[in-house]
Design an enzyme around this catalytic site. Structure first.
Site, mmCIF file in Angstrom:
data_model
loop_
_atom_site.group_PDB
_atom_site.id
_atom_site.type_symbol
_atom_site.label_atom_id
_atom_site.label_comp_id
_atom_site.label_asym_id
_atom_site.label_seq_id
_atom_site.Cartn_x
_atom_site.Cartn_y
_atom_site.Cartn_z
ATOM 1 N N GLY A 148 21.375 30.759 -16.318
ATOM 2 C CA GLY A 148 21.998 30.589 -15.006
ATOM 3 C C GLY A 148 21.718 29.235 -14.376
ATOM 4 O O GLY A 148 22.619 28.592 -13.829
ATOM 5 N N ASP B 116 13.447 32.007 -16.738
ATOM 6 C CA ASP B 116 13.561 33.190 -15.888
ATOM 7 C C ASP B 116 12.273 33.997 -15.906
ATOM 8 O O ASP B 116 12.279 35.182 -15.646
ATOM 9 C CB ASP B 116 14.754 34.053 -16.318
ATOM 10 C CG ASP B 116 14.682 34.429 -17.792
ATOM 11 O OD1 ASP B 116 13.701 34.065 -18.459
ATOM 12 O OD2 ASP B 116 15.622 35.090 -18.272
ATOM 13 N N CYS C 113 -0.849 24.597 -7.302
ATOM 14 C CA CYS C 113 -1.341 24.298 -5.953
ATOM 15 C C CYS C 113 -0.691 25.264 -4.960
ATOM 16 O O CYS C 113 -1.298 25.639 -3.954
ATOM 17 C CB CYS C 113 -1.011 22.871 -5.555
ATOM 18 S SG CYS C 113 -1.709 21.630 -6.649
ATOM 19 N N CYS D 44 12.585 47.324 -23.663
ATOM 20 C CA CYS D 44 13.416 46.779 -22.576
ATOM 21 C C CYS D 44 13.951 45.427 -23.048
ATOM 22 O O CYS D 44 14.125 45.225 -24.240
ATOM 23 C CB CYS D 44 12.614 46.665 -21.275
ATOM 24 S SG CYS D 44 11.295 45.449 -21.362
ATOM 25 N N ASN E 170 25.748 37.679 -19.094
ATOM 26 C CA ASN E 170 25.441 36.301 -18.661
ATOM 27 C C ASN E 170 26.666 35.597 -18.086
ATOM 28 O O ASN E 170 26.542 34.631 -17.343
ATOM 29 C CB ASN E 170 24.978 35.437 -19.856
ATOM 30 C CG ASN E 170 23.681 35.898 -20.478
ATOM 31 O OD1 ASN E 170 23.464 35.696 -21.672
ATOM 32 N ND2 ASN E 170 22.810 36.524 -19.712
ATOM 33 N N CYS F 1 15.735 38.897 -12.426
ATOM 34 C CA CYS F 1 17.189 39.003 -12.210
ATOM 35 C C CYS F 1 17.800 40.209 -12.908
ATOM 36 O O CYS F 1 18.799 40.758 -12.446
ATOM 37 C CB CYS F 1 17.896 37.754 -12.726
ATOM 38 S SG CYS F 1 17.837 36.386 -11.572
#
Lengths: 357, 81
Positions: free
Chosen positions: A35, A124, A168, A320, A64, A182
């Site tokens: 993406g 991702d 940081c 999954c 997608n 997502c």
């Protein structure tokens, strides 16, 4: 370099021939061809970035297409980097595209980054961003961060001229399952296009020394009300010492969870004795696109309830997309089923599609 | 005191912002105290290992002071790409 192609860019005051030359000499690595990666690569390539590297081990999936407009239905199942490279070469034959058909991991990160001046994050996964942060600090390369959550986006530039880094801002790696991705949340097709375009812009600013780079600033974007916020943050010196750590560090829970098996271990078991139950814990739309023939679909959220009414054999396997949700399913149910031993399959459907069992 | 919520913190609370009444906010002196209070009201917030907090658009640590007129932002890492 064809002068004509870039005419509208070089005549822009503040960019000019000099900016075009800097772009032409730049070597940028984009990590991810999904993406965010598609708009990032499309614009950097069109604008004349000299060398563009793309890393991704994934293949194109039907789900997608709504947000990765470089790909069409006939590309489903093909490696993302190969299809994207073809599209980019057609759009700008002068640029050099280097494809790396693999996922960024602790074993290859430093080597992959070495020939580049700038890295753009289009992954991702949160743990991969910690790895990218460590590798970029070690290699002394700035990187442009971008990530999405629902209708929100985050953008920043890390490790730019001794500026602050990802660690940081977020010193500790979240545990698996803390932050949904997502695949679980869904995403509106245009949103990665917007966030990826902002990242491409920051990349050009870094390369050409334009304007004020988003270093030490986190841009928060909300698509629903078109609100942006800039959060200021500084370098945390306690995060300065870096090294590339092992897989367990970048995927702590996956390794600590236990119960993880490889696909071939699962297949070996399935061949012998009473067949185990394979539960695919992805969402129904993902299951529809592809699944192992013996799998039954119970989305993670419905799992506990659904298992009450299922006849569970002696062995139960979860699968999954990447191993994130299946390991959560394992943690949720481990020790709670009296008669069954539970396992989850590492790598998941993504590795199966990518041909990396 | 206004608390702006981003990423998964918005999902946990079910809204993009929270208003902490003056009476309560007056007793919260530091970022750490505010976090402890929010975790009490919304326990899933307490399970986040990495949660950046900004006070008036600047990153703040647990020991940093807060005032009841401040605008606070809770910023978790986000995953998608």
């Amino acid at each position: 370099m064809s002068k004509h192609r870039y005419d509208r860019q070089t005549r822009l005051e503040g960019f000019g021939i000099k900016g075009q030359e800097l772009l032409g000499n730049a070597r940028i690595l984009v990590v991810g061809a999904g993406g965010l990666g598609v708009p990032i690569c499309t614009y950097l390539n069109a604008m004349g970035v000299g060398t563009l590297g793309i890393v991704d081990g994934d293949t194109i999936d039907q789900t997608n297409l709504h947000r990765q407009p470089a790909y069409g239905p006939e590309d489903v199942g093909k490696p993302k980097v190969s299809v994207l490279a073809q599209v980019l070469k057609k759009q700008n034959p002068a640029s050099l595209i280097r494809t790396h058909r693999e996922f960024l991991g602790p074993a290859n990160a430093l080597e992959l980054l070495e020939p580049y001046d700038l890295v753009v994050d289009a992954t991702d996964r949160i743990p991969t961003r910690y790895l990218l942060d460590d590798a970029c600090v070690i290699r002394n390369i700035p990187w442009v961060y971008g990530a999405l959550h629902g209708f929100e986006g985050q953008v920043s530039v890390f490790n730019y001229r001794e500026g602050p880094t990802y660690r940081c801002l977020f010193p500790r790696i979240p545990k698996q399952g803390e932050i949904p991705d997502c695949n679980q949340l869904g995403t509106l097709g245009i949103l990665p296009g917007i966030v990826g375009s902002l990242q491409a812009l920051e990349a050009v600013k870094v390369v050409c020394g334009l304007g004020t780079v988003l270093s030490g600033k986190l841009l928060l974007y909300n698509a629903l009300d078109q609100q942006t916020q800039l959060i200021n943050f500084g370098r945390d010196l306690s995060q300065d010492a870096r090294k590339i750590r092992d897989d367990a560090h970048y995927a702590p829970d996956l390794c600590e969870a236990g119960g993880g098996v490889t696909l071939s271990q699962y297949r070996e078991k399935a061949r012998k004795g009473r067949p185990p139950l394979l539960v695919d814990v992805r969402e129904p739309h993902e299951f529809e696109t592809n699944h192992l023939p013996e799998a039954v679909n119970i989305p993670l959220i419905e799992l506990e309830h659904a298992l009450e009414s299922l006849d569970v054999p002696r062995e139960l396997y979860f699968i999954c997309h990447t191993g994130s949700r299946s390991s959560q399913a394992f943690r949720k149910l481990n020790g709670r089923l009296k008669t069954a031993t539970i396992y989850w399959i590492q790598g998941g459907m993504r590795d199966i599609q990518a041909g990396q069992p | 005191m206004t608390v702006l919520l981003f990423g998964v913190t918005r999902d946990i609370v079910g809204n993009g912002s929270l208003s902490i009444p003056f009476s309560k906010a007056g007793n919260l002196d530091t970022v750490g105290e505010l976090k402890a209070y929010l975790k009490q009201v919304y326990p899933p917030l307490g399970e986040l290992s990495s949660l950046a907090v900004a006070v008036n658009k600047t990153y703040a640590r647990d020991t940093d002071p807060i005032d009841r007129m401040d605008e606070i932002a809770l910023i978790p890492p986000v995953s998608g790409g």
